[in-house]
Each structure stands twice: as structure tokens, then as C-alpha cells.
Design a protein around this motif. Structure first.
Motif, PDB file in Angstrom:
ATOM      1  N   UNK A 107       8.755 -21.943 -14.966  1.00  0.00           N
ATOM      2  CA  UNK A 107       8.270 -20.955 -13.991  1.00  0.00           C
ATOM      3  C   UNK A 107       7.119 -20.113 -14.536  1.00  0.00           C
ATOM      4  N   UNK A 108       7.193 -19.758 -15.814  1.00  0.00           N
ATOM      5  CA  UNK A 108       6.113 -18.973 -16.424  1.00  0.00           C
ATOM      6  C   UNK A 108       4.808 -19.768 -16.420  1.00  0.00           C
ATOM      7  N   UNK A 109       4.890 -21.057 -16.753  1.00  0.00           N
ATOM      8  CA  UNK A 109       3.700 -21.905 -16.769  1.00  0.00           C
ATOM      9  C   UNK A 109       3.074 -21.999 -15.377  1.00  0.00           C
ATOM     10  N   UNK A 110       3.905 -22.169 -14.356  1.00  0.00           N
ATOM     11  CA  UNK A 110       3.385 -22.258 -12.981  1.00  0.00           C
ATOM     12  C   UNK A 110       2.807 -20.924 -12.517  1.00  0.00           C
ATOM     13  N   UNK A 111       3.363 -19.823 -13.007  1.00  0.00           N
ATOM     14  CA  UNK A 111       2.838 -18.498 -12.660  1.00  0.00           C
ATOM     15  C   UNK A 111       1.445 -18.306 -13.250  1.00  0.00           C
ATOM     16  N   UNK A 112       1.274 -18.795 -14.479  1.00  0.00           N
ATOM     17  CA  UNK A 112      -0.015 -18.648 -15.150  1.00  0.00           C
ATOM     18  C   UNK A 112      -1.037 -19.687 -14.677  1.00  0.00           C
ATOM     19  N   UNK A 113      -0.549 -20.859 -14.260  1.00  0.00           N
ATOM     20  CA  UNK A 113      -1.437 -21.924 -13.769  1.00  0.00           C
ATOM     21  C   UNK A 113      -0.770 -22.580 -12.553  1.00  0.00           C
ATOM     22  N   UNK A 114      -0.800 -21.891 -11.399  1.00  0.00           N
ATOM     23  CA  UNK A 114      -0.094 -22.381 -10.203  1.00  0.00           C
ATOM     24  C   UNK A 114      -0.809 -23.576  -9.565  1.00  0.00           C
ATOM     25  N   UNK A 115      -0.093 -24.312  -8.720  1.00  0.00           N
ATOM     26  CA  UNK A 115      -0.702 -25.479  -8.077  1.00  0.00           C
ATOM     27  C   UNK A 115      -1.776 -25.136  -7.053  1.00  0.00           C
ATOM     28  N   UNK A 116      -1.634 -23.982  -6.376  1.00  0.00           N
ATOM     29  CA  UNK A 116      -2.563 -23.646  -5.296  1.00  0.00           C
ATOM     30  C   UNK A 116      -3.091 -22.220  -5.389  1.00  0.00           C
ATOM     31  N   UNK A 117      -2.228 -21.268  -5.687  1.00  0.00           N
ATOM     32  CA  UNK A 117      -2.578 -19.847  -5.617  1.00  0.00           C
ATOM     33  C   UNK A 117      -3.438 -19.407  -6.804  1.00  0.00           C
ATOM     34  N   UNK A 118      -3.895 -18.154  -6.735  1.00  0.00           N
ATOM     35  CA  UNK A 118      -4.611 -17.551  -7.858  1.00  0.00           C
ATOM     36  C   UNK A 118      -3.606 -17.189  -8.944  1.00  0.00           C
ATOM     37  N   UNK A 119      -3.905 -17.503 -10.205  1.00  0.00           N
ATOM     38  CA  UNK A 119      -2.962 -17.213 -11.297  1.00  0.00           C
ATOM     39  C   UNK A 119      -2.588 -15.739 -11.362  1.00  0.00           C
ATOM     40  N   UNK A 120      -1.308 -15.487 -11.612  1.00  0.00           N
ATOM     41  CA  UNK A 120      -0.841 -14.123 -11.815  1.00  0.00           C
ATOM     42  C   UNK A 120      -0.611 -13.313 -10.567  1.00  0.00           C
ATOM     43  N   UNK A 121      -0.805 -13.896  -9.383  1.00  0.00           N
ATOM     44  CA  UNK A 121      -0.633 -13.157  -8.131  1.00  0.00           C
ATOM     45  C   UNK A 121       0.798 -13.300  -7.610  1.00  0.00           C
ATOM     46  N   UNK A 122       1.103 -12.520  -6.566  1.00  0.00           N
ATOM     47  CA  UNK A 122       2.424 -12.620  -5.947  1.00  0.00           C
ATOM     48  C   UNK A 122       2.648 -14.003  -5.344  1.00  0.00           C
ATOM     49  N   UNK A 123       1.601 -14.594  -4.800  1.00  0.00           N
ATOM     50  CA  UNK A 123       1.725 -15.938  -4.231  1.00  0.00           C
ATOM     51  C   UNK A 123       2.002 -16.955  -5.349  1.00  0.00           C
ATOM     52  N   UNK A 124       1.381 -16.756  -6.513  1.00  0.00           N
ATOM     53  CA  UNK A 124       1.652 -17.630  -7.660  1.00  0.00           C
ATOM     54  C   UNK A 124       3.097 -17.486  -8.113  1.00  0.00           C
ATOM     55  N   UNK A 125       3.636 -16.264  -8.023  1.00  0.00           N
ATOM     56  CA  UNK A 125       5.032 -15.979  -8.352  1.00  0.00           C
ATOM     57  C   UNK A 125       5.959 -16.843  -7.479  1.00  0.00           C
ATOM     58  N   UNK A 126       5.686 -16.824  -6.181  1.00  0.00           N
ATOM     59  CA  UNK A 126       6.507 -17.589  -5.241  1.00  0.00           C
ATOM     60  C   UNK A 126       6.375 -19.097  -5.495  1.00  0.00           C
ATOM     61  N   UNK A 127       5.133 -19.542  -5.707  1.00  0.00           N
ATOM     62  CA  UNK A 127       4.905 -20.966  -5.965  1.00  0.00           C
ATOM     63  C   UNK A 127       5.597 -21.411  -7.246  1.00  0.00           C
ATOM     64  N   UNK A 128       5.603 -20.536  -8.249  1.00  0.00           N
ATOM     65  CA  UNK A 128       6.199 -20.888  -9.539  1.00  0.00           C
ATOM     66  C   UNK A 128       7.655 -21.284  -9.376  1.00  0.00           C
ATOM     67  N   UNK A 129       8.404 -20.478  -8.642  1.00  0.00           N
ATOM     68  CA  UNK A 129       9.818 -20.788  -8.453  1.00  0.00           C
ATOM     69  C   UNK A 129      10.011 -21.929  -7.461  1.00  0.00           C
ATOM     70  N   UNK A 130       9.199 -21.950  -6.408  1.00  0.00           N
ATOM     71  CA  UNK A 130       9.356 -22.999  -5.390  1.00  0.00           C
ATOM     72  C   UNK A 130       9.128 -24.386  -5.984  1.00  0.00           C
ATOM     73  N   UNK A 131       8.087 -24.530  -6.774  1.00  0.00           N
ATOM     74  CA  UNK A 131       7.809 -25.847  -7.354  1.00  0.00           C
ATOM     75  C   UNK A 131       8.782 -26.202  -8.474  1.00  0.00           C
ATOM     76  N   UNK A 132       9.290 -25.202  -9.176  1.00  0.00           N
ATOM     77  CA  UNK A 132      10.326 -25.486 -10.173  1.00  0.00           C
ATOM     78  C   UNK A 132      11.584 -25.993  -9.475  1.00  0.00           C
ATOM     79  N   UNK A 133      11.961 -25.354  -8.356  1.00  0.00           N
ATOM     80  CA  UNK A 133      13.088 -25.839  -7.550  1.00  0.00           C
ATOM     81  C   UNK A 133      12.836 -27.283  -7.122  1.00  0.00           C
TER      82      UNK A 133
END
Length: 511
Positions: A107-133
Motif C-alpha cells: 500500500x505504501x508503494x502504491x501511495x507513493x507511485x499510484x496507478x492513476x492518481x497524483x502521488x501522495x494525494x487522497x485519491x492515491x491513498x484510496x487507489x493504494x488500498x483498492x489495488x492492493x485488495x
């Protein structure tokens, strides 16, 4: 040794050749296997996405189909293990050490380098957990479930040997008793040996990383050698006692340690936010599951690179692990109905994984956002301990984590020796200890040699490459299973869908 099949000797030769190549030319071996992996993920990413989605849909179909009532065994056969022990064993073999290794790091890796969103944003936060799931959810467990179900059905329902090749007989016939059957089983055993050897190597590295972070013990081959040696002795002892003792006891211990670690971090971490993110991420996962399942980004090179490096890699990784995990899950699932089996293997582990990543991922991301420490500077195997270092009770959490990695380590290895013993003794449900010991020593030796030479990554690449041919075997397994279940449904139609008895009117003239 008696009962040894040709699969044993052929696989030993293949593994030996791979290890010699990895030791003699680690850089060349890594480059060659890396190129193969890159070619497969780039050229056949669409194939992996479609195949794994079909597997999930097939599993869901079986839950709601009348064939879900069919028992994996004789009609009156009862399960060999309690539900709790059964779940503990399948979960330990299926994910185990991976959850500890990646619980905070992914999740930390996806937060820092998300698939779609800007890194470190709230949207990246959501994507991090969603893609890990997404990567650790029903798609991963669906791959395991379909292999395990086919094996358990043909072995316990139709008295076939517990071999991958035996599940293909309804579509390929007697050819599975000859050379082609040997090829199929060799591929399964090779994937298991390589998969477990790489896990032993990475597990030793994480234990070493934890000891280094906590106690300043240097990260070195000598320390990792001692770790592998100790673990080898322990899993050999466990494997020698059989399923009902060593493996069962250790798997139950795993669950106790995992629950303890999870609850402690849940309490000392951002508890309310964890629950909020867990709930929101499940909603996002369900909402976007179709899009994520088919997302290949053909017109965006950066997005496609992310998908290749994560999603396609994971799908190939789960497929490559499915012979080992599937055979083990099949072995401990005798006596359960197909419906109970699919729900227990597909849905429950996914839900547990979702909560696990919510707890560990949210805690890691919140620490990263606070700015007191940059978790991204740590090696993957040290991220978890760095997270604990920023929380209360850090020493207790770290010690439990090391114990948990160690017990997961042991259960993965002893489960693998059992599976390898089965696969190289014509599917025997009770393989001889000498065969299990041979495989146990071989796995540890491979791991140590490659840790020393630096060829572990190349072997992992080889494992991913082996997933491609095995994926076609999985397609045949689904066709074979569907064909047999359809035929049995007709034969047992009266039991699956009872017909109403015809009414018999009493003759009024009879008293």
C-alpha cells in the motif's frame, strides 16, 4: 527409493541445471529470465487478465450451481479437519509470509507511485488500498481454488491419484498416463520447488532485516545461512509428523500470532481511520472490480508499465504458485462440499486479507504522511519494522512479526515438502519421510546457493515464466472439471433437484 516416479528424477535434473546456470552466470541468468518475463507480460498481459477473470467467474458459478452440493469425497464422508484448522492450513500455505512481507510495503508503494492518481494525494491513498485488495483478493484465491478443487474432486470423488495430470483425463484421455502426463507433473513440481526456494530466500532476508533493524545484527549471508539452517531443521521435524500434527499445529499457531499482531496494530494504530478506509476501500473495490480486471492501458506507456510490474506480475505469480498451494489445499479439504470449499477458499481468505492490508497499509501511509520518517528509504523487508518503530509497543510488535514470519516460513516449507512428496510418489496421500526429507534439503540448498550467488531474482523470473505454460493446463483443468460435474449432475439429478412424488389417490372403495 521405492515408490519414486520419473517426475522426481526429471525435476531434480531441471532444478540442478537452473541452479548451476544461476551460480555460474547470475547476471546472464537474470537477464535471460528477465527478458522472457518482460516479453510474456508485454505480449500476453491481455491473456492473463481475461483468463483470471474467467477463473473467478467460474468459481462464482460453482457456488450458485446445483453441483455445489456435491461432496469432495464419498456421499457420506465427513471433513478430516475442523473448519478452523482447515482455514488456518489453507491460509498459511496460500498467502502466509506474503502478507507480512507486503502488508505495509505494497500500500505504501502504491501511495507513493499510484496507478492513476497524483502521488501522495487522497485519491492515491484510496487507489493504494483498492489495488492492493485487487491483487490479493478473489482473483488470487480463485486461481488457487480452481486448481485445488479439480484435484480434490478427481482424487477423493473418483479415486484418481493426487496428480495434476490426473485431472486432465476427461479431456485428454489416456495420454495423461504416459509421456504427456509426466510433462504436466514435472512442470507442477518444478514450479513448486522454485517457488518455495525463492520464498525461503526472501523469508530469510526479511527475518535478517527485522533482526538488523531491532538488534543491529548485520545483514549478511552468514546470518541468513543460520536462519535457513534452523528453519530447515524445524520444518523437517514438522513434516515428519504429518498433516494431523506438525503442519496442523503450526498453522493454528500462525493464526494465533497473526491475529495477535493484527489486533495490536489495530489498537495502537489509527483505529477509526482503519475502519473507515477498510469500509471505503471494499466499496471502491466492488465498484471498480470489472474495470480493474480488464484494465491494460494500451495507449498509455507509463500506465501499462505499472500494470505489467504489478497486476500482470501478480497474476503470473499466483498461477506459478497454484500447483503447490492447490495440491496442499486439495489434500486438507476432503469431505467438504464444493459450495463450502469455494466459499472457504475464495471469499473468506480475501476478506481477511482486505482487513489485514487496511490495518498495515493505513498505518504505514499515515506515518509517511506525518513526515517524521521517510519509509520509502527502507528495503521492502524492513518497511514493516520501520512502521512499528514509530508506534507504541514497537518492540513487542516487531518480536511477534519475526515469530510470525518464522512460523509462516516453516509451514510453507513443510507444506511444500508434503506436496512434493505426493507429486513424486504417484500421488500418495502419505509420502515416505525420506522423500520429504530429500525435497526439504533440496529446497533449502537451492535457496542458500542462490542467496550466496545473488541468483534469487533470476530464479523468481524463471518461476514467472513457468506460469505461462501452466496457464493452459489450468484452462484444461476447468474444462475437465466442468465436463465431469455436468455428467455427474445428470446422474445425481434426483438428489440435486428432488422431484415431487406423484400423488397417489386412495381408492374410495378400499377401507
Amino acid at each position: 527409493m521405492k515408490k519414486i516416479s520419473n517426475v522426481f528424477w526429471i525435476t531434480v535434473a531441471l532444478v540442478l541445471a537452473s541452479v548451476i546456470f544461476g551460480v555460474a552466470a547470475p547476471e546472464g541468468f537474470e537477464e535471460a529470465t528477465g527478458n522472457i518475463q518482460t516479453f510474456l507480460t508485454s505480449s500476453f498481459g491481455w491473456y492473463y487478465l481475461i483468463l483470471v477473470t474467467i477463473i473467478v467467474l467460474f468459481c462464482l458459478f460453482l457456488i450458485f450451481s446445483p453441483v455445489g452440493a456435491i461432496r469432495l469425497g464419498k456421499p457420506d464422508e465427513k471433513p478430516e479437519f475442523t473448519r478452523m484448522s482447515w482455514f488456518a492450513m489453507l491460509f498459511s500455505a496460500g498467502m502466509g509470509i506474503g502478507l507480512v512481507f507486503w502488508g505495509a510495503a505494497e500500500p505504501l508503494s502504491h501511495f507513493m507511485a499510484p496507478p492513476l492518481a497524483e502521488p501522495g494525494t487522497n485519491e492515491a491513498y484510496k487507489e493504494a488500498l483498492r489495488y492492493t485488495f485487487f491483487h490479493w483478493g478473489i482473483h488470487a484465491w480463485g486461481i488457487y481454488a480452481i486448481v485445488a478443487l479439480a484435484l480434490a474432486y478427481f482424487q477423493f470423488r473418483h479415486d484418481e491419484p493426487g496428480l495434476i495430470s490426473a485431472t486432465l483425463k476427461p479431456v485428454l484421455g489416456k495420454s495423461m498416463d504416459g509421456v504427456w502426463g509426466t510433462v504436466v507433473d514435472v512442470l507442477a513440481v518444478f514450479a513448486t520447488v522454485i517457488g518455495v526456494a525463492t520464498t525461503l530466500g526472501f523469508g530469510a532476508a526479511q527475518i535478517n532485516g527485522g533482526l538488523s533493524y531491532l538488534f543491529g545484527i548485520p545483514v549478511s549471508f552468514f546470518v541468513q545461512f543460520i536462519i535457513v539452517a534452523v528453519v530447515t531443521v524445524l520444518f523437517m521435524i514438522s513434516a515428519s509428523t504429518g498433516l494431523g500434527k506438525g503442519i496442523k499445529i503450526l498453522s493454528n499457531a500462525n493464526m494465533v500470532l497473526a491475529v495477535a499482531l493484527l489486533l495490536l496494530l489495530f489498537i495502537v494504530g489509527p483505529t477509526v481511520l482503519i475502519l473507515d478506509m477498510f469500509t471505503d476501500s471494499i466499496g471502491g473495490y466492488i465498484q471498480n472490480i470489472v474495470r480493474m480486471s480488464f484494465r491494460i492501458a494500451p495507449l498509455n506507456e507509463d500506465h501499462r508499465e505499472w500494470i505489467n510490474g504489478w497486476t500482470i506480475f501478480y497474476w503470473a505469480w499466483w498461477i506459478s504458485w497454484s500447483p503447490f498451494v492447490g495440491i496442499f489445499i486439495a489434500r486438507v479439504s476432503r469431505g467438504r462440499t464444493i459450495r463450502e470449499f469455494i466459499i472457504g477458499v475464495l471469499l473468506l481468505p480475501a476478506l481477511v486479507s482486505f482487513f489485514w492490508f487496511s490495518v498495515f497499509g493505513t498505518s504505514a501511509i499515515e506515518i509517511q504522511k506525518a513526515g517524521n520518517i521517510d519509509l520509502s528509504q527502507f528495503a521492502t523487508e524492513e518497511v514493516l519494522f520501520a512502521v512499528f518503530g514509530e508506534l507504541p509497543w514497537s518492540a513487542i510488535l516487531s518480536i511477534i512479526a519475526i515469530l510470525l514470519v518464522s512460523t509462516f516460513f516453516i509451514t510453507s516449507a513443510d507444506s511444500a515438502t508434503f506436496v512434493l512428496g505426493m507429486q513424486t510418489t504417484y500421488g500418495s496421500l502419505t509420502p515416505p519421510n525420506r522423500v520429504k526429507f530429500t525435497w526439504g534439503i533440496a529446497q533449502s540448498t537451492v535457496a542458500l546457493i542462490l542467496l550466496y550467488s545473488g541468483g534469487l531474482q533470476a530464479l523468481q523470473n524463471a518461476l514467472i515464466a513457468a506460469a505461462f505454460p501452466f496457464s493452459f493446463i489450468m484452462i484444461l483443468m476447468m474444462l475437465s472439471l466442468y465436463k465431469s460435474l455436468t455428467r455427474e449432475k445428470k446422474e445425481l439429478g434426483l438428489y440435486l433437484k428432488p422431484k415431487k412424488p406423484k400423488s397417489t389417490k386412495q381408492n374410495p372403495k378400499t377401507p
